[in-house]
Every structure is written in structure tokens, then in C-alpha cells.
Scaffold this active site. Structure first.
Site, mmCIF file in Angstrom:
data_model
loop_
_atom_site.group_PDB
_atom_site.id
_atom_site.type_symbol
_atom_site.label_atom_id
_atom_site.label_comp_id
_atom_site.label_asym_id
_atom_site.label_seq_id
_atom_site.Cartn_x
_atom_site.Cartn_y
_atom_site.Cartn_z
ATOM 1 N N CYS A 87 0.836 -1.193 0.000
ATOM 2 C CA CYS A 87 0.000 0.000 0.000
ATOM 3 C C CYS A 87 0.876 1.250 0.000
ATOM 4 C CB CYS A 87 -1.003 -0.042 1.150
ATOM 5 S SG CYS A 87 -2.384 1.120 0.909
ATOM 6 N N HIS A 165 -3.733 -4.946 0.468
ATOM 7 C CA HIS A 165 -3.239 -5.353 1.793
ATOM 8 C C HIS A 165 -3.334 -6.865 1.957
ATOM 9 C CE1 HIS A 165 -2.390 -1.644 3.997
ATOM 10 N NE2 HIS A 165 -3.360 -1.089 3.282
ATOM 11 N N GLU A 167 -1.682 -8.584 3.959
ATOM 12 C CA GLU A 167 -1.347 -8.924 5.349
ATOM 13 C C GLU A 167 -2.470 -8.639 6.322
ATOM 14 O OE1 GLU A 167 -0.406 -4.488 5.424
ATOM 15 O OE2 GLU A 167 -1.186 -6.034 4.088
#
Length: 226
Positions: A87, A165, A167
Site C-alpha cells: 500500500c 493489503h 497482510e
């Protein structure tokens, strides 16, 4: 390249790294978390670097640490350190490699599959996007993923930038909510967001196991190319 340690740069002391520590541990890699305001490691000391997200804009030089981090990241790339930018991290990495970052024509928020134009990189997701800015892939990079609104992934040498994202987990999203609640900008966002934060959090919880599996595959591909 086989590595046993990696450094992840966080942009706020309250930030967390989602599922990344667990997934790197599965690969036998110790993931050290550093905040951007702490002394950044010398580029030659790094084996592998991650640059994570931030609510800040990667072109806003009013941010006190941005210029220092950008100059450092340019040095890290000149030293050939494999880097994963996520990001904001993908945007700053793009800048360090000669690309541009700009305010996009509209925000891109929500879970979505991405188009993957190359046959050797098919990580369509669905991934969570939550961003207001976008990047141009840096010169010499390969565009790996995109949506109608923004480039989503690129590879430059051994470095990889992803706008989404991979994660994300609920613990990480809770730190976002806490930031929105305590910052003026975040409070303005929350005032107009309605039930969006609650809906996104519920979706993260429902998708957490599948998203972790998708992230595991993406990381295995990234690490396997080093």
C-alpha cells in the site's frame, strides 16, 4: 537467495504487521519490526526489507519522516536489497525507483479481484484495497496487477510493490480504527463513513483464513524469486 532475517518498517508506533510475522516464521525468517522514526538500518546490513502501510500520502513532504525514508529507500534499492512494499509502501517504493504517486480520482475501498496480465503471476485475490492515492509503476518494472482505478502490483528486479493489503487481519484493522478515532483526519473520515468500518471489519474476520492462505502463496512466490 536464502535469507533468515527481514526488517519491516512500520509508520506509527501503534502499527502492527498483520499475518506477516506468522507467515515469515513459517519460512524460517525472523521478521524484525522497526518504526520509521527509529534509526533505520544501513542498507548494506539488510537481507530483505518490507515497507508497510500508512495513512499518510507518499508525496506529502509535510510528513516529518517522509524525506528521510524516501532517501534511505533509494539507497536500499541502489544496494540491490529485495523489498516488498505494501500500500503506502508500494507507493514510496515506486517513487524511490522513479515512478510517481498521485491522488487518485476516487478512493478504492473494499475486497476485489484484480486483473493479472502476466501468465507467471496470477495472484488475483480477492484482496482488500483501502487507499486514496495511486502510483505509476516505475520505469523498467513489470505491471503484474491492476483494476479499473489503479495499478495494483509491479515487480522491479527483486522488489515487489502491491497496492492492496495481503497482510490484513482484524487486529491490524483495529489499529486503523484507533487511528481514525484519535486523529482529526480520521475523525472526518469516520463522520462520513457510516457503517463502512464495521462492515469492512466483519468482512476481514470472515475472510481472514482464506486471505492468510492467499498471502502465504504470494509471499512464497516473492521469496522464491530472490
Amino acid at each position: 537467495m536464502k535469507t533468515s532475517r527481514a526488517v519491516a518498517v512500520l509508520h506509527d508506533p501503534k502499527d502492527v504487521a498483520g499475518c506477516l510475522p506468522e507467515l515469515f516464521a513459517e519460512q524460517g525468517i525472523d521478521l524484525e519490526l522497526r518504526t520509521v522514526e527509529a534509526p533505520l538500518p544501513q542498507p548494506e546490513s539488510l537481507e530483505l526489507l518490507l515497507v508497510l502501510g500508512s495513512p499518510e500520502s507518499a508525496y506529502d513532504h509535510r510528513v516529518p519522516w517522509l524525506g528521510t525514508e524516501l532517501a534511505w529507500l533509494k539507497a536500499v534499492q541502489a544496494h540491490g536489497v529485495p523489498t516488498l512494499g505494501i500500500c503506502f509502501g508500494s507507493q514510496l517504493l515506486a517513487r524511490a525507483l522513479g515512478g510517481e504517486v498521485y491522488r487518485n480520482r476516487q478512493a478504492e475501498i473494499g475486497w476485489m479481484e484484480i486483473a493479472t496480465p502476466r501468465a507467471d503471476w496470477l495472484f488475483k485475490g480477492p484482496w482488500l484495497n483501502f487507499h486514496f492515492d495511486a502510483f505509476t509503476p516505475p520505469p523498467g518494472s513489470l505491471l503484474l496487477g491492476e483494476t479499473e482505478l489503479a495499478a495494483q502490483a509491479y515487480r522491479h528486479g527483486r522488489s515487489l510493490g502491491v497496492q492492496f493489503h495481503p497482510e490484513i487481519d482484524t487486529a491490524m484493522f483495529d489499529t486503523w480504527i484507533a487511528y481514525w478515532q484519535r486523529s482529526e483526519e480520521g475523525q472526518r473520515f469516520m463522520a462520513g463513513a457510516g457503517d463502512l468500518p464495521e462492515r469492512i471489519r466483519a468482512e476481514i474476520a470472515a475472510r481472514e483464513a482464506d486471505n492468510r492462505d492467499n498471502c502465504r502463496l504470494l509471499l512464497a512466490d516473492f521469496l522464491g524469486r530472490l
